[in-house]
Design an enzyme around this catalytic site. Structure first.
Site, PDB file in Angstrom:
ATOM      1  N   ARG A  98     -12.164 -28.069  14.884  1.00 41.80           N
ATOM      2  CA  ARG A  98     -12.494 -27.900  16.302  1.00 41.80           C
ATOM      3  C   ARG A  98     -11.262 -28.129  17.171  1.00 41.80           C
ATOM      4  NH1 ARG A  98     -17.292 -31.438  18.687  1.00 41.80           N
ATOM      5  NH2 ARG A  98     -15.716 -33.070  18.587  1.00 41.80           N
ATOM      6  N   LYS A 142     -12.585 -28.715  23.832  1.00 38.19           N
ATOM      7  CA  LYS A 142     -12.569 -30.157  24.099  1.00 38.19           C
ATOM      8  C   LYS A 142     -11.216 -30.473  24.732  1.00 38.19           C
ATOM      9  CE  LYS A 142     -14.269 -34.353  21.935  1.00 38.19           C
ATOM     10  NZ  LYS A 142     -15.198 -34.736  22.987  1.00 38.19           N
ATOM     11  N   GLU A 180     -25.872 -29.885  28.358  1.00 37.43           N
ATOM     12  CA  GLU A 180     -25.625 -31.089  27.551  1.00 37.43           C
ATOM     13  C   GLU A 180     -25.443 -32.261  28.494  1.00 37.43           C
ATOM     14  OE1 GLU A 180     -21.859 -30.811  25.440  1.00 37.43           O
ATOM     15  OE2 GLU A 180     -20.955 -29.732  27.110  1.00 37.43           O
TER      16      GLU A 180
END
Ligand code: PXG
Length: 299
Positions: A64, A163, A196
């Site tokens: 990721r 991220k 989220e």
């Protein structure tokens, strides 16, 4: 609510930090004021857990990280193998068994302009320490959350799949939660669907089916989310990745959040309304037990 700063949160002076190829005392682990990670939030990171000295799903976190870096055209100056070694070296240097790892790649030192072309080499640093996100009793009794008025970043602006070091979208929602006297807020996307929470993915249970927003709905591809989906499938519990609205939150029987730092935490109230019975539900409890077993077993 007052956000006055104290030195109460200064890091332990004994901490050792990996910084650009070396493990140094925390007092020497410094980043330049010209680093674009600081000047523009130009960088990427991972938050990872270790259990009994083993890092949980490090490969997935590193994949990721690579995807996030790729999305912002950042070249990580270390290979996956080198990063793996560095993570374990940092854990060992701090004698961390059960802990939390923060791996950060910044754009590096540059000129006072946006252009990433005018920066030198990206910096990599790794911190291995402890984290306790929410009070212990919330894992037993459940936590209250609110609906945030802050819309989750549009996927074609800064994708929530990245991220990145720019967490202001989440921090604005977190402040709203803190002002309301709770620890978390659920964020809705630009279409009004549940996205989220500020640092966790969200799941609901209704009529025996587990529901969670799709990744396209504007949320991070959580490593814990993925692990929990595996556990749900292993138990043959029906699962649907789908668009969810505030109404779905209000009529859910159960709700829980997942994240590396949070692990699995039950949510028992939203916007002042009890969820289901107002107590953590049976499917949540089962998945929490399964997750704790998984993290201890997985090699
Ligand atoms: N969504 C967001 C926006 C996150 O930041 C997750 C979901 C869960 O993903 P993982 O892979 O951890 O299951 C995260 C990650 C904090 C904090 O202090 C939380 C995260 C990262 C850094 C800090 O709350 N959560």
């Amino acid at each position: 609510m007052n956000f006055a700063q104290t030195n109460q949160f200064a890091p332990k002076q004994s901490l050792k930090v990996f910084l650009d190829g070396r493990i140094v005392p925390v007092a020497e682990a410094k980043i330049s004021v010209f680093d674009h990670g600081l000047l523009y939030g130009d960088g990427v990171f991972e938050g990872i857990r270790s259990y009994g000295g083993r890092v949980f799903r490090l490969e997935q976190h590193l994949k990721r990280l690579e995807d996030s870096a790729r999305a912002i055209r950042l070249e990580i100056p270390m290979s996956r193998e080198e990063l793996t070694t560095a993570v374990y070296d940092t854990l060992k240097a701090n004698n961390v068994q059960d802990g939390y790892i923060r791996l950060v790649v910044t754009r590096g030192v540059g000129y006072l302009g946006l252009s990433p072309q005018r920066t030198s080499c990206p910096s990599v640093f790794i911190i291995a320490d402890q984290i306790e996100l929410y009070p212990r009793e919330m894992y037993e009794r459940g936590m209250a959350i609110i609906s945030s008025s802050v819309v989750r970043n549009h996927p074609n602006a800064v994708s929530p799949r990245i991220k990145s070091l720019n967490y202001l979208n989440n921090i604005l929602a977190k402040i709203e939660a803190l002002d309301a006297g709770v620890h978390e807020a659920v964020m809705y996307n630009h279409l009004g669907f549940v996205a989220e929470c500020t640092g966790d993915n969200i799941f609901l249970v209704r009529k025996g089916t587990v529901l969670t927003p799709t990744l396209a709905g504007g949320n991070l591809e959580g490593v814990t989310r993925e692990a929990v989906i595996e556990l749900i499938r292993r138990r043959n519990i029906p699962l649907s990745e789908t668009d969810l609205t505030r109404h779905d939150m209000y009529v859910a029987d159960e709700c829980f959040l997942t994240g590396s730092a949070a692990e699995i935490v039950p949510v028992t109230q939203i916007d002042g309304r009890p969820i289901g019975t107002g107590k953590p539900g049976p499917i949540t409890g089962q998945l929490m037990a399964d997750f704790h077993e998984l993290v201890r077993q997985e090699k």
